[in-house]
Design a protein around this motif. Structure first.
Motif, mmCIF file in Angstrom:
data_model
loop_
_atom_site.group_PDB
_atom_site.id
_atom_site.type_symbol
_atom_site.label_atom_id
_atom_site.label_comp_id
_atom_site.label_asym_id
_atom_site.label_seq_id
_atom_site.Cartn_x
_atom_site.Cartn_y
_atom_site.Cartn_z
ATOM 1 N N UNK A 287 0.913 -1.296 -0.069
ATOM 2 C CA UNK A 287 -0.027 0.054 -0.051
ATOM 3 C C UNK A 287 0.962 1.085 -0.045
ATOM 4 N N UNK A 288 1.966 1.249 0.908
ATOM 5 C CA UNK A 288 2.792 2.251 0.753
ATOM 6 C C UNK A 288 4.285 2.045 0.490
ATOM 7 N N UNK A 289 4.810 2.523 -0.357
ATOM 8 C CA UNK A 289 6.229 2.207 -0.537
ATOM 9 C C UNK A 289 6.903 3.467 -0.396
ATOM 10 N N UNK A 290 8.193 3.550 0.128
ATOM 11 C CA UNK A 290 8.985 4.622 0.413
ATOM 12 C C UNK A 290 10.398 4.412 -0.116
ATOM 13 N N UNK A 291 10.736 4.835 -1.414
ATOM 14 C CA UNK A 291 12.028 4.511 -1.886
ATOM 15 C C UNK A 291 12.894 5.721 -2.155
ATOM 16 N N UNK A 292 12.405 6.844 -1.399
ATOM 17 C CA UNK A 292 13.062 8.000 -1.575
ATOM 18 C C UNK A 292 14.722 8.170 -1.016
ATOM 19 N N UNK A 293 15.186 8.792 -1.741
ATOM 20 C CA UNK A 293 16.665 9.018 -1.496
ATOM 21 C C UNK A 293 17.577 7.685 -2.163
ATOM 22 N N UNK A 294 17.150 7.472 -3.189
ATOM 23 C CA UNK A 294 17.920 6.249 -3.789
ATOM 24 C C UNK A 294 18.286 6.630 -5.272
ATOM 25 N N UNK A 295 18.787 5.715 -6.016
ATOM 26 C CA UNK A 295 19.303 6.027 -7.420
ATOM 27 C C UNK A 295 18.420 5.542 -8.186
ATOM 28 N N UNK A 296 17.176 5.605 -8.166
ATOM 29 C CA UNK A 296 16.021 4.981 -8.903
ATOM 30 C C UNK A 296 15.799 5.788 -10.385
ATOM 31 N N UNK A 297 15.877 5.160 -11.380
ATOM 32 C CA UNK A 297 15.736 6.010 -12.663
ATOM 33 C C UNK A 297 14.261 5.534 -13.365
ATOM 34 N N UNK A 298 13.646 4.627 -13.202
ATOM 35 C CA UNK A 298 12.443 4.190 -13.614
ATOM 36 C C UNK A 298 11.610 3.646 -12.768
ATOM 37 N N UNK A 299 10.272 3.864 -12.976
ATOM 38 C CA UNK A 299 9.187 3.401 -12.173
ATOM 39 C C UNK A 299 8.596 1.991 -12.445
ATOM 40 N N UNK A 300 9.184 1.170 -13.319
ATOM 41 C CA UNK A 300 9.152 0.105 -13.960
ATOM 42 C C UNK A 300 9.070 -0.708 -12.639
ATOM 43 N N UNK A 301 8.262 -1.743 -12.262
ATOM 44 C CA UNK A 301 8.370 -2.609 -11.220
ATOM 45 C C UNK A 301 7.155 -2.099 -10.217
ATOM 46 N N UNK A 302 6.620 -1.149 -10.378
ATOM 47 C CA UNK A 302 5.338 -0.624 -9.570
ATOM 48 C C UNK A 302 4.236 -1.066 -10.196
ATOM 49 N N UNK A 303 4.099 -1.299 -11.581
ATOM 50 C CA UNK A 303 2.883 -1.271 -12.497
ATOM 51 C C UNK A 303 1.789 -2.324 -11.975
ATOM 52 N N UNK A 304 2.130 -3.304 -11.120
ATOM 53 C CA UNK A 304 0.968 -4.375 -11.229
ATOM 54 C C UNK A 304 0.587 -4.082 -9.420
ATOM 55 N N UNK A 305 0.998 -3.259 -8.722
ATOM 56 C CA UNK A 305 0.430 -3.042 -7.404
ATOM 57 C C UNK A 305 -0.860 -2.443 -7.201
ATOM 58 N N UNK A 306 -1.822 -3.000 -7.357
ATOM 59 C CA UNK A 306 -3.215 -2.450 -7.504
ATOM 60 C C UNK A 306 -3.696 -1.714 -6.212
ATOM 61 N N UNK A 307 -2.897 -2.257 -5.107
ATOM 62 C CA UNK A 307 -3.197 -1.525 -3.657
ATOM 63 C C UNK A 307 -2.324 -0.406 -3.453
ATOM 64 N N UNK A 308 -1.691 0.277 -4.362
ATOM 65 C CA UNK A 308 -0.666 1.005 -3.887
ATOM 66 C C UNK A 308 -1.337 2.310 -3.555
ATOM 67 N N UNK A 309 -0.973 2.984 -2.675
ATOM 68 C CA UNK A 309 -1.936 4.237 -2.565
ATOM 69 C C UNK A 309 -0.829 5.380 -2.278
ATOM 70 N N UNK A 310 0.417 5.045 -1.654
ATOM 71 C CA UNK A 310 1.353 6.085 -1.624
ATOM 72 C C UNK A 310 2.687 5.649 -2.068
ATOM 73 N N UNK A 311 3.181 6.491 -3.014
ATOM 74 C CA UNK A 311 4.482 6.048 -3.421
ATOM 75 C C UNK A 311 5.520 7.356 -3.270
ATOM 76 N N UNK A 312 6.579 7.159 -2.528
ATOM 77 C CA UNK A 312 7.696 8.267 -2.142
ATOM 78 C C UNK A 312 8.893 7.786 -2.825
ATOM 79 N N UNK A 313 9.144 8.906 -4.024
ATOM 80 C CA UNK A 313 10.319 8.566 -4.633
ATOM 81 C C UNK A 313 11.091 10.117 -4.730
ATOM 82 N N UNK A 314 11.029 10.627 -3.658
ATOM 83 C CA UNK A 314 11.853 11.690 -3.533
ATOM 84 C C UNK A 314 13.270 11.647 -3.647
#
Ligand SMILES: Nc1ncnc2c1ncn2[C@@H]1O[C@H](COP(=O)(O)OP(=O)(O)OP(=O)(O)O)[C@@H](O)[C@H]1O
Length: 814
Positions: A287-314
């Motif tokens: 539901x909530x994924x916090x991946x802030x402060x990393x080196x991520x370049x693509x959002x690929x990998x989040x596409x099938x999480x139908x219950x995701x409500x919050x994404x932090x990619x700061x």
């Protein structure tokens, strides 16, 4: 006390007595730490409690230590110790400096008295046989050795945060432990104790753990906080089948792994060195994924999480707007943080993200306003009404910027609008051919209005005959010069109806007949023109598709698009009754033309006596002037403005709905009835259940001049009563309108439908109060009723027929 034997209540009280007043400050500490535990934050812990609290406790420990050292001679020493304590407690100022020295002496060993002070929440023991203290909070006590806790077997919640503990093996003796907080300590080992069977929440954040061990024995674990450690790899969690909250912020993780199919809902991996979102595929409950402060370049990998409500990619490295596609279909996504990502530098960023993720309520820690959502939609996928409004606005603005010219033949005025007939339908459905045939047959009434287009002519198409072919550049110039009434881009080609085209036809005293797609109609409906719209629709889609293919002009995609628009037109016709004035089935061109011709004759009010005078349908040419004269006849004596004024006035007082409106309303009722009965009628039944398309007016309903005269007399009267002064001198029968009627022989030709005066009389709703004169009853109320019904009846069309072709404005070309 939470030991296995003895009376816990009694012992705690006893020890409290031993500690005396020294327990006060510590109790406060205990409570505040308890509150902190209950919040059990996902991120890093706060620093330890304030110094004075800790020092006070330390002081107690030191006193106790000295007290033990001074044995034997207990009594004497005890009094000495008490004396020392009092002395220290009394002189707070001197104790401050002394404390610093004393702190250094504390050995970090937890003693029973301190435990006694920190115990709280009396409740039933695990087996349910005893009353014991269930919770212990020893936060910020500089503890190193807590081995004494081995004896506290009944503990359920243990808070050891902000100490210097390196060994937690005592927890092995706490089989009933549910929550353990050992954050901000010196743990290097991971769960080095025998697993309490029901241990649910563990916080080991801010320690020195570098490796995760096997946690397969900790199956009750729901929450595991391991922030600010030195962990490089996620492992050992595979069997933690209850784990819903995992936080590993501020570690050294480079790859997400080892999460398998865990039921994790909240996952925090911020401040690591992750480059790709992998390894989350099976986390179906996320539901909530916090991946802030990393080196991520693509959002690929989040596409099938139908219950995701919050994404932090700061603070990551997401740069492309296209990346949003990976999360655009997440149905529950509400909060997204992309702060400090290169993607923010795109000028379209804010509205594009809002448009792509319309469900968002918060972006980059800002609430999204409704207005912003509307703007975003209007920018990237404007609804047809907005497109039409923008088109209309563009042409109005451009024309206003030009030197003003009066289009006197099509000028909007008080009288009836300039008459136009618009054939609407999907591409190559034959509407152009129908328009040409119609203009040939009714050449005394209509002329084909050739639109401008930037598409190259097809084989056989004549310039100014079918379209006015212009280059893209010229088309744009025309737009900038405000030449168009409307434009539309179809299949990458521009089409536009120019003001000059219509004006030219109007100057010759003819009505315009044009064809266009629905988008053009929407734009045209915003102008002052009030054309009649006839939908020309190929209902047999297979046949239509074959026809398009055989033409050899269109690509597969274009054919599919054109065919798909058939349903689009059907939907519009169903959803907006009255949007089109009539519908014609275009499957058979000859039959369609028959219908169209019939319809136009009815619109024009051409009876059988006048019809033969029209040009024969099969291209036989009749001199137009002759026909014009015969049709117009005595109308020439009256200026078209007056004539149109009466048309308008008439429509305002006409109560009767046109057959079109009636059948439309009937269809709506029928659809509602059937829907209530659980039936959904097929599209075509709804569209064409009337059989042949009826004309908006039936010739048999046309009013005679005498009927019309009566109505206008009524109008006169109705004006007389409310505005007595202005009209009082006017004789009912010799008044202005009556005079006008005698001098208007052309009225016989008007396709008017007379309101039935008898009907009016019968209508109970029109019964006037007793006091009113009979004249007033007859006159004023019906008038009032008509006005109201005109204003309130949705979809009511105030044009009883295609308006007459203006004559007075015609210019003599010779
Ligand atoms: N000014 C305009 N506004 C909107 N649509 C237009 C305009 N002019 C032409 N069109 C429509 O654009 C579509 C594409 O035009 P095209 O010339 O390819 O078809 P067509 O052969 O004229 O079609 P049809 O025979 O049905 O009239 C047609 O449906 C046409 O009616």
């Amino acid at each position: 006390m939470a030991t296995s034997g003895g009376d816990p209540q009694r012992r705690k009280t006893t020890q409290g007595g031993v500690s005396g007043a020294r327990g006060g400050a510590h109790s406060v500490l205990v409570r505040s730490e308890k509150e902190r535990w209950s919040s059990f934050p996902m991120g890093q812990r706060l620093m330890g409690p304030s110094r004075p609290s800790s020092s006070t406790f330390l002081l107690q420990q030191i006193i106790h230590h000295r007290h033990q050292e001074s044995e034997p001679g207990q009594e004497e020493t005890e009094s000495l110790a008490m004396g020392e304590e009092e002395e220290l407690m009394d002189s707070e100022e001197s104790s401050e400096s002394e404390l610093l020295n004393l702190e250094g002496e504390f050995d970090g060993v937890l003693r029973e008295e301190a435990v006694a002070e920190a115990l709280y929440h009396l409740g039933r023991s695990g087996p349910g046989t005893e009353q014991v203290f269930l919770n212990l909070t020893l936060s910020g006590c500089d503890l190193i050795d807590i081995s004494i806790l081995c004896g506290y077997v009944h503990l359920q919640t243990l808070d050891l945060s902000v100490n210097k503990i390196g060994d937690l093996s005592c927890v092995s003796c706490m089989p009933y432990l549910l929550e353990l907080n050992a954050s901000q300590n010196r743990l290097t080992t991971f769960f080095n104790f025998k697993p309490p069977k029901n241990l649910k929440k563990v916080d080991f954040s801010c320690n020195q753990i570098s490796k995760m061990g096997d946690l397969s024995s900790y199956q009750a674990l729901t929450k595991l906080i391991l922030d600010s450690n030195a962990i490089e790899e996620i492992s050992g969690l595979e069997l933690c089948s209850s784990l819903t909250h995992l936080s590993l912020a501020k570690n050294k993780i480079t790859t997400i792994s080892g999460l398998g199919e865990l039921p994790i809902k909240i996952l925090c991996l911020s401040h690591n060195q992750i480059e790709k979102i992998v390894g989350l595929e099976q986390l179906r409950s996320l539901k909530i994924v916090d991946l802030s402060y990393n080196q991520i370049k693509s959002l690929q990998g989040l596409e099938n999480h139908d219950f995701l409500e919050v994404i932090n990619l700061e603070d990551n490295k997401i740069s492309e707007l296209g990346e949003i596609e990976y999360i655009e279909n997440l149905p529950l996504l509400r909060i997204l943080n992309l702060l400090k990502n290169p993607i923010q530098e795109h000028c379209e960023y804010w509205f594009f993200i809002i448009f792509m993720l319309l469900r968002l309520t918060e972006l980059d820690q800002k609430n999204i306003k409704v207005e912003e959502k509307v703007l975003a939609v209007n920018k990237y996928n404007p609804p047809p009404e907005v497109v039409a409004a923008q088109d209309h606005l563009t042409h109005i603005v451009h024309s206003v910027m030009q030197p003003q010219r009066i289009f006197d033949s099509t000028l909007p005025s008080l009288d009836a609008p300039y008459p136009m007939l618009v054939l609407v339908g999907p591409e190559a459905c034959g509407k152009r051919e129908l328009a040409h045939r119609l203009c040939r047959q009714f050449s005394t009434y209509f002329r084909y209005g050739a639109c401008h287009t930037s598409r190259p002519p097809y084989f056989g198409e004549g310039d100014r005959v079918d379209y006015q072919f212009v280059s893209e550049e010229d088309f744009n110039k025309m737009i900038n010069m405000g030449k168009f009434i409307l434009t539309y881009n179809y299949n990458d080609h521009n089409y536009g109806l120019s003001r000059d085209t219509i004006e030219g036809i109007a100057r010759d005293g003819l009505a315009s007949c044009v064809h266009m797609e629905i988008e053009g109609v929407r734009s045209l409906k915003l102008t002052y023109f009030e054309p009649r719209y006839i939908l020309v629709l190929p209902l047999n889609k297979k046949k239509y598709e074959g026809h398009l293919r055989r033409k050899g002009l269109f690509s597969r995609v274009e054919i599919d698009f054109a065919v798909s628009r058939v349903d689009h037109y059907i939907k519009i016709n169903q959803k907006s009754p009255g949007f089109f004035d009539a519908v014609i089935n275009a499957d058979d061109m000859d039959a369609a033309y028959q219908q169209l011709s019939q319809l136009v004759q009815e619109y024009l009010g051409l009876g059988e006596d006048t019809a033969p005078r029209l040009a024969p349908p099969a291209g036989v040419k009749t001199p137009s002037r002759k026909v014009k004269k015969s049709v117009r006849g005595s109308c020439d004596v009256m200026d078209s403005t007056d004539r149109n004024f009466f048309m308008r006035l008439w429509t305002r007082f006409s109560t009767k709905k046109t057959p079109m409106e009636e059948s439309s309303i009937e269809r709506q009722y029928e659809a509602a009835r059937q829907a209530l009965m659980g039936k959904t009628p097929p599209h075509f039944t709804l569209l064409f259940q009337r059989g042949s398309v009826p004309a908006p007016l039936d010739n048999t309903h046309y009013a005679s001049v005498s009927e019309l005269q009566k109505i206008f007399e009524i109008c006169e009267e109705s004006f007389k009563i409310p505005f007595k002064h202005g009209w009082s001198n006017m004789d009912t029968h010799g008044g202005k309108y009556s005079e006008l009627f005698h001098s208007c022989p052309w009225l016989k030709e008007l396709p008017f439908e007379s309101p039935r005066i008898n009907d009016m009389k019968d209508d109970k709703s029109l019964k006037a109060p007793q006091k009113m004169s009979i004249q007033y009853e007859k006159v004023y109320l019906p008038h009032r009723r008509y006005t109201i019904s005109l204003m309130t009846h949705p979809g009511s069309n105030i044009k009883p027929s295609l308006p007459p072709i203006p004559q007075g404005r015609r210019y003599n070309s010779s």
